[in-house]
Design a protein around this motif. Sequence first.
Motif, PDB file in Angstrom:
ATOM      1  N   ASN A  23       0.827  -1.207   0.000  1.00  0.00           N
ATOM      2  CA  ASN A  23       0.000   0.000   0.000  1.00  0.00           C
ATOM      3  C   ASN A  23       0.866   1.264   0.000  1.00  0.00           C
ATOM      4  O   ASN A  23       0.542   2.251  -0.648  1.00  0.00           O
ATOM      5  CB  ASN A  23      -0.930   0.006   1.213  1.00  0.00           C
ATOM      6  CG  ASN A  23      -1.936  -1.133   1.162  1.00  0.00           C
ATOM      7  OD1 ASN A  23      -2.131  -1.746   0.100  1.00  0.00           O
ATOM      8  ND2 ASN A  23      -2.561  -1.433   2.291  1.00  0.00           N
ATOM      9  N   ILE A  65      -5.791   0.773  11.110  1.00  0.00           N
ATOM     10  CA  ILE A  65      -5.426  -0.457  11.820  1.00  0.00           C
ATOM     11  C   ILE A  65      -3.976  -0.806  11.545  1.00  0.00           C
ATOM     12  O   ILE A  65      -3.591  -1.116  10.414  1.00  0.00           O
ATOM     13  CB  ILE A  65      -6.398  -1.590  11.450  1.00  0.00           C
ATOM     14  CG1 ILE A  65      -7.790  -1.164  11.950  1.00  0.00           C
ATOM     15  CG2 ILE A  65      -5.967  -2.913  12.077  1.00  0.00           C
ATOM     16  CD1 ILE A  65      -8.900  -1.996  11.452  1.00  0.00           C
ATOM     17  N   SER A  94     -12.192   2.242   5.160  1.00  0.00           N
ATOM     18  CA  SER A  94     -13.374   1.843   4.402  1.00  0.00           C
ATOM     19  C   SER A  94     -14.571   1.714   5.321  1.00  0.00           C
ATOM     20  O   SER A  94     -15.657   1.396   4.889  1.00  0.00           O
ATOM     21  CB  SER A  94     -13.092   0.525   3.676  1.00  0.00           C
ATOM     22  OG  SER A  94     -12.557  -0.397   4.593  1.00  0.00           O
ATOM     23  N   GLU A  95     -14.360   1.999   6.619  1.00  0.00           N
ATOM     24  CA  GLU A  95     -15.466   1.794   7.555  1.00  0.00           C
ATOM     25  C   GLU A  95     -16.129   3.098   7.965  1.00  0.00           C
ATOM     26  O   GLU A  95     -15.471   4.019   8.421  1.00  0.00           O
ATOM     27  CB  GLU A  95     -14.957   1.066   8.810  1.00  0.00           C
ATOM     28  CG  GLU A  95     -14.617  -0.378   8.564  1.00  0.00           C
ATOM     29  CD  GLU A  95     -13.106  -0.591   8.533  1.00  0.00           C
ATOM     30  OE1 GLU A  95     -12.436  -0.004   9.395  1.00  0.00           O
ATOM     31  OE2 GLU A  95     -12.613  -1.311   7.652  1.00  0.00           O
ATOM     32  N   LYS A 113     -10.831   2.940   1.030  1.00  0.00           N
ATOM     33  CA  LYS A 113     -10.022   1.761   0.770  1.00  0.00           C
ATOM     34  C   LYS A 113     -10.924   0.713   0.147  1.00  0.00           C
ATOM     35  O   LYS A 113     -12.029   0.523   0.667  1.00  0.00           O
ATOM     36  CB  LYS A 113      -9.437   1.232   2.078  1.00  0.00           C
ATOM     37  CG  LYS A 113      -8.111   1.844   2.431  1.00  0.00           C
ATOM     38  CD  LYS A 113      -7.655   1.262   3.725  1.00  0.00           C
ATOM     39  CE  LYS A 113      -6.151   1.085   3.757  1.00  0.00           C
ATOM     40  NZ  LYS A 113      -5.717   0.445   4.993  1.00  0.00           N
ATOM     41  N   PRO A 114     -10.598  -0.027  -0.878  1.00  0.00           N
ATOM     42  CA  PRO A 114      -9.404   0.206  -1.696  1.00  0.00           C
ATOM     43  C   PRO A 114      -9.346   1.659  -2.167  1.00  0.00           C
ATOM     44  O   PRO A 114     -10.375   2.323  -2.250  1.00  0.00           O
ATOM     45  CB  PRO A 114      -9.605  -0.745  -2.876  1.00  0.00           C
ATOM     46  CG  PRO A 114     -10.618  -1.735  -2.417  1.00  0.00           C
ATOM     47  CD  PRO A 114     -11.453  -1.080  -1.395  1.00  0.00           C
ATOM     48  N   TYR A 115      -8.134   2.073  -2.439  1.00  0.00           N
ATOM     49  CA  TYR A 115      -7.933   3.490  -2.704  1.00  0.00           C
ATOM     50  C   TYR A 115      -8.780   4.024  -3.847  1.00  0.00           C
ATOM     51  O   TYR A 115      -9.030   3.336  -4.837  1.00  0.00           O
ATOM     52  CB  TYR A 115      -6.457   3.759  -3.043  1.00  0.00           C
ATOM     53  CG  TYR A 115      -5.509   3.449  -1.906  1.00  0.00           C
ATOM     54  CD1 TYR A 115      -5.906   3.601  -0.580  1.00  0.00           C
ATOM     55  CD2 TYR A 115      -4.213   3.010  -2.161  1.00  0.00           C
ATOM     56  CE1 TYR A 115      -5.028   3.308   0.461  1.00  0.00           C
ATOM     57  CE2 TYR A 115      -3.333   2.728  -1.134  1.00  0.00           C
ATOM     58  CZ  TYR A 115      -3.751   2.869   0.177  1.00  0.00           C
ATOM     59  OH  TYR A 115      -2.908   2.586   1.194  1.00  0.00           O
ATOM     60  N   MET A 117      -9.300   6.554  -7.050  1.00  0.00           N
ATOM     61  CA  MET A 117      -8.408   6.730  -8.206  1.00  0.00           C
ATOM     62  C   MET A 117      -7.349   7.801  -7.880  1.00  0.00           C
ATOM     63  O   MET A 117      -7.620   8.727  -7.118  1.00  0.00           O
ATOM     64  CB  MET A 117      -9.209   7.133  -9.440  1.00  0.00           C
ATOM     65  CG  MET A 117      -9.993   5.976 -10.045  1.00  0.00           C
ATOM     66  SD  MET A 117      -8.906   4.630 -10.610  1.00  0.00           S
ATOM     67  CE  MET A 117      -9.137   3.383  -9.370  1.00  0.00           C
TER      68      MET A 117
ATOM     69  N   ARG B  20      -4.674   2.355 -10.424  1.00  0.00           N
ATOM     70  CA  ARG B  20      -4.169   2.729  -9.105  1.00  0.00           C
ATOM     71  C   ARG B  20      -2.649   2.859  -9.101  1.00  0.00           C
ATOM     72  O   ARG B  20      -2.082   3.575  -8.309  1.00  0.00           O
ATOM     73  CB  ARG B  20      -4.612   1.679  -8.087  1.00  0.00           C
ATOM     74  CG  ARG B  20      -5.373   2.309  -6.970  1.00  0.00           C
ATOM     75  CD  ARG B  20      -5.978   1.276  -6.052  1.00  0.00           C
ATOM     76  NE  ARG B  20      -7.416   1.432  -6.068  1.00  0.00           N
ATOM     77  CZ  ARG B  20      -8.281   0.458  -6.233  1.00  0.00           C
ATOM     78  NH1 ARG B  20      -7.870  -0.778  -6.411  1.00  0.00           N
ATOM     79  NH2 ARG B  20      -9.561   0.713  -6.231  1.00  0.00           N
ATOM     80  N   HIS B  58      -6.937  -8.788  12.398  1.00  0.00           N
ATOM     81  CA  HIS B  58      -5.866  -7.911  11.915  1.00  0.00           C
ATOM     82  C   HIS B  58      -5.194  -8.464  10.671  1.00  0.00           C
ATOM     83  O   HIS B  58      -4.941  -7.737   9.712  1.00  0.00           O
ATOM     84  CB  HIS B  58      -4.823  -7.680  13.029  1.00  0.00           C
ATOM     85  CG  HIS B  58      -5.334  -6.745  14.068  1.00  0.00           C
ATOM     86  ND1 HIS B  58      -5.484  -5.418  13.855  1.00  0.00           N
ATOM     87  CD2 HIS B  58      -5.752  -6.974  15.341  1.00  0.00           C
ATOM     88  CE1 HIS B  58      -5.972  -4.836  14.950  1.00  0.00           C
ATOM     89  NE2 HIS B  58      -6.148  -5.777  15.866  1.00  0.00           N
ATOM     90  N   HIS B  61      -7.633  -8.295   7.773  1.00  0.00           N
ATOM     91  CA  HIS B  61      -7.812  -6.892   7.402  1.00  0.00           C
ATOM     92  C   HIS B  61      -6.639  -6.399   6.550  1.00  0.00           C
ATOM     93  O   HIS B  61      -6.820  -5.710   5.540  1.00  0.00           O
ATOM     94  CB  HIS B  61      -7.946  -6.053   8.674  1.00  0.00           C
ATOM     95  CG  HIS B  61      -8.160  -4.600   8.393  1.00  0.00           C
ATOM     96  ND1 HIS B  61      -7.107  -3.706   8.325  1.00  0.00           N
ATOM     97  CD2 HIS B  61      -9.288  -3.886   8.142  1.00  0.00           C
ATOM     98  CE1 HIS B  61      -7.592  -2.512   8.063  1.00  0.00           C
ATOM     99  NE2 HIS B  61      -8.913  -2.589   7.940  1.00  0.00           N
ATOM    100  N   GLY B  65      -6.798  -5.259   2.560  1.00  0.00           N
ATOM    101  CA  GLY B  65      -6.327  -3.955   2.080  1.00  0.00           C
ATOM    102  C   GLY B  65      -5.431  -4.098   0.873  1.00  0.00           C
ATOM    103  O   GLY B  65      -5.600  -3.406  -0.142  1.00  0.00           O
ATOM    104  N   GLY B  68      -7.273  -5.664  -2.165  1.00  0.00           N
ATOM    105  CA  GLY B  68      -8.254  -4.692  -2.651  1.00  0.00           C
ATOM    106  C   GLY B  68      -7.575  -3.657  -3.521  1.00  0.00           C
ATOM    107  O   GLY B  68      -8.049  -3.322  -4.607  1.00  0.00           O
ATOM    108  N   ASN B  69      -6.494  -3.116  -3.033  1.00  0.00           N
ATOM    109  CA  ASN B  69      -5.802  -2.088  -3.803  1.00  0.00           C
ATOM    110  C   ASN B  69      -5.252  -2.615  -5.124  1.00  0.00           C
ATOM    111  O   ASN B  69      -5.192  -1.884  -6.113  1.00  0.00           O
ATOM    112  CB  ASN B  69      -4.664  -1.477  -2.966  1.00  0.00           C
ATOM    113  CG  ASN B  69      -5.228  -0.485  -1.947  1.00  0.00           C
ATOM    114  OD1 ASN B  69      -6.296   0.094  -2.166  1.00  0.00           O
ATOM    115  ND2 ASN B  69      -4.519  -0.321  -0.840  1.00  0.00           N
ATOM    116  N   TYR B  76      -9.840 -10.867  -2.850  1.00  0.00           N
ATOM    117  CA  TYR B  76     -10.353  -9.692  -2.136  1.00  0.00           C
ATOM    118  C   TYR B  76     -11.771  -9.949  -1.606  1.00  0.00           C
ATOM    119  O   TYR B  76     -12.064  -9.693  -0.441  1.00  0.00           O
ATOM    120  CB  TYR B  76     -10.335  -8.465  -3.060  1.00  0.00           C
ATOM    121  CG  TYR B  76     -10.992  -7.240  -2.451  1.00  0.00           C
ATOM    122  CD1 TYR B  76     -10.447  -6.629  -1.311  1.00  0.00           C
ATOM    123  CD2 TYR B  76     -12.155  -6.696  -3.002  1.00  0.00           C
ATOM    124  CE1 TYR B  76     -11.043  -5.510  -0.750  1.00  0.00           C
ATOM    125  CE2 TYR B  76     -12.764  -5.589  -2.440  1.00  0.00           C
ATOM    126  CZ  TYR B  76     -12.210  -4.992  -1.306  1.00  0.00           C
ATOM    127  OH  TYR B  76     -12.801  -3.905  -0.746  1.00  0.00           O
TER     128      TYR B  76
END
Lengths: 561, 113
Positions: A23, A65, A94-95, A113-115, A117, B20, B58, B61, B65, B68-69, B76
């Motif tokens: 990330n 987190i 995302s929450e 999240k996901p990010y 654009m 992305r 954790h 999660h 992340g 997903g990205n 995902y």
Amino acid sequence: MDKFRITSGLRRRILVVEDELINREILGNILSPVYETAFAENGQEAWQLLHDEGDGFSLVLLDLIMPLMDGFELLKKIKNDDALKSIPVIVMTSEKEAEVQCIRNGAVDFIKKPYDMPEVILARCERTIELYEDKSIIRSVERDSLTGLYSKDMFFEYVKRIDSYNMSPSMDAIVLDIEHFRLINEMFGRKEGDKLLSFTAELIRSEYEGTAAIACRAEGDTFFIYCEHSDVSIDIAMAVQTKLASVSDEKKVKLRIGIYENVDKNIDAETRFDRAKLACDRIRGDYSKSFACYSDELHQRSIYQERLISDIDKGIAREEFQVFFQPKYDISGDVPRMKSAEALIRWFHPELGRVSPGDFIPLFENNGLITRLDNYVWNKVAACIREWKDRYGISIPVSVNVSRVDIYDPSFEDKLMTLLRDNSLSTEDILLEITESAYSENAKKLIEVTTSLRKRGFKIEMDDFGAGYSSLHMLTELPIDVIKMDMKFVQNLEKDEKSVRLIELIMDIARFLQVPVVAEGVENEGQLSRLKALGCTIIQGFYFSKPVPADEFIALCEKRS
Amino acid sequence: MLTIEKLKEYGADTDEGLKRCMGNEALYLRLAAMADQQPEFQELESLIKDNDLKSAFHAAHSLKGVFGNLAITPLYDRLCEITELLRSETPADYESLVIDIMKFKDKYSSICQ
């Protein structure tokens, strides 16, 4: 417009706090073409970095987190830290529930999240940084750093807003000015002066608390207040005045208050405060009045004064100013004998007619223009004395006025000496009248200048003696040759025994100093004989002659001889 | 070697993933390959076995992340499901869920070879 932001060339620094390397790489790739990017893997590492580099960061992008210290905790720590709390934080989450908690804790925006654009992420970063920078600039220029009140520019912005949001109520413009603040700074030091300004601001804040009012420090020692008009607007300002006076005994602080009530909203805000200031300046130096209100009459007067100021140079060039002479008589013998004269200026304005000296002399004394008139008079007087000597064989000394501002003119003495030389005169021919109030303004300088003038042979006459705040101490310090008693003593001589006693005292002082006393404003036989009986030997006034033009004066001289 | 085609075939939304990464294909492929090495897969497996749901959350999660990205959708989606269950500590058959995830992870590893 954004293109022209002067700081657009600077690369801002963003701190990315994210535990996952992948990330971080994605974000780094998005941000690095535009921003310097620093990374932290968890809250603890970020906290350390923030402390090391402090306000070097323009923005924090924060994951929630994370191990060791999570994003929630870090956010709280940043917003509770005085040095760091102004750095904006965008939370990446995302929450929805987390969003609420983060907003409460001071997050400024979110990245999904996901990010989102890359364009969205960059736009959010850019806007947030811009907003915070603007906010911090506004904050720094909004307030006067010394007093915490609004700065003048911001104050006028808010005045305009108050007017546009709030059409109905009538408003008052109030100006508060600390009398002789410059002297307080000089006597007690700048630090004390600053303290006084801060304290005044504090009083303004506390007295106006809960009322619809805004205030600023406009410049130096001048405060502006814009408040809703009410019966107590003046009372509140006077409460500030009273409290300030009560805590500053030693400094004898007096606040002057000028009020322009129910302002005309059709005129611009600055002019409204010019009007209040005009009222405020009207009572400058007048300790009997605590406030003044602006009025149309005052407005007319100020327009008239502006006219006089703008016409002075033209007046001098066109010789609209004329020097008149009023003789002084020695009454010590059986027959009064003309001894000398005083030169007085008169202004015959082509449009305004004869302008009263009471209108233009104090005005030009206040703004320093009086030196031009004084120089003009000195030259005219010197030329007249020369002419009288040459043409009529008459030698008569003439006193000229020396204003307070002349004392500060470094070329003052040279000017006088050149004048004597150019007209082949001596220091016997021209006498210098210095008003006693010059002493209270800058005693040291006055003593220095008069001592030097006397060494050159000039005779110094102390004008308006007893009118102002002269002290007996002054008489022991200041070398003088003649005392000119203030004309109020003479005017009250016949109605008031107190004046008689005071004249006796002045005569005693003069005897002690071994200097003669001139009585001005003598109008009748009764006054003359009382003064003579009291021991006064030199008389000036309508009883002998009003001030007259040079040709009439020389006729009087010829009659004398 | 991992390619865009292989990822597409696997079910990844490579258009989104590439966007992305600002269209940088090399970066996208490098990161996608790195994702296969995430230690959280093994952690998740053993934490679920130990019934340590909090720690398991954790791990899930983090993986969610990352995948997903990168828009690696099949993994995902499954990671989303388990993460939300773990977040709310909802009783569920976590072991089966992990087995399912690991099946997709193994398939993913195979395209990364």
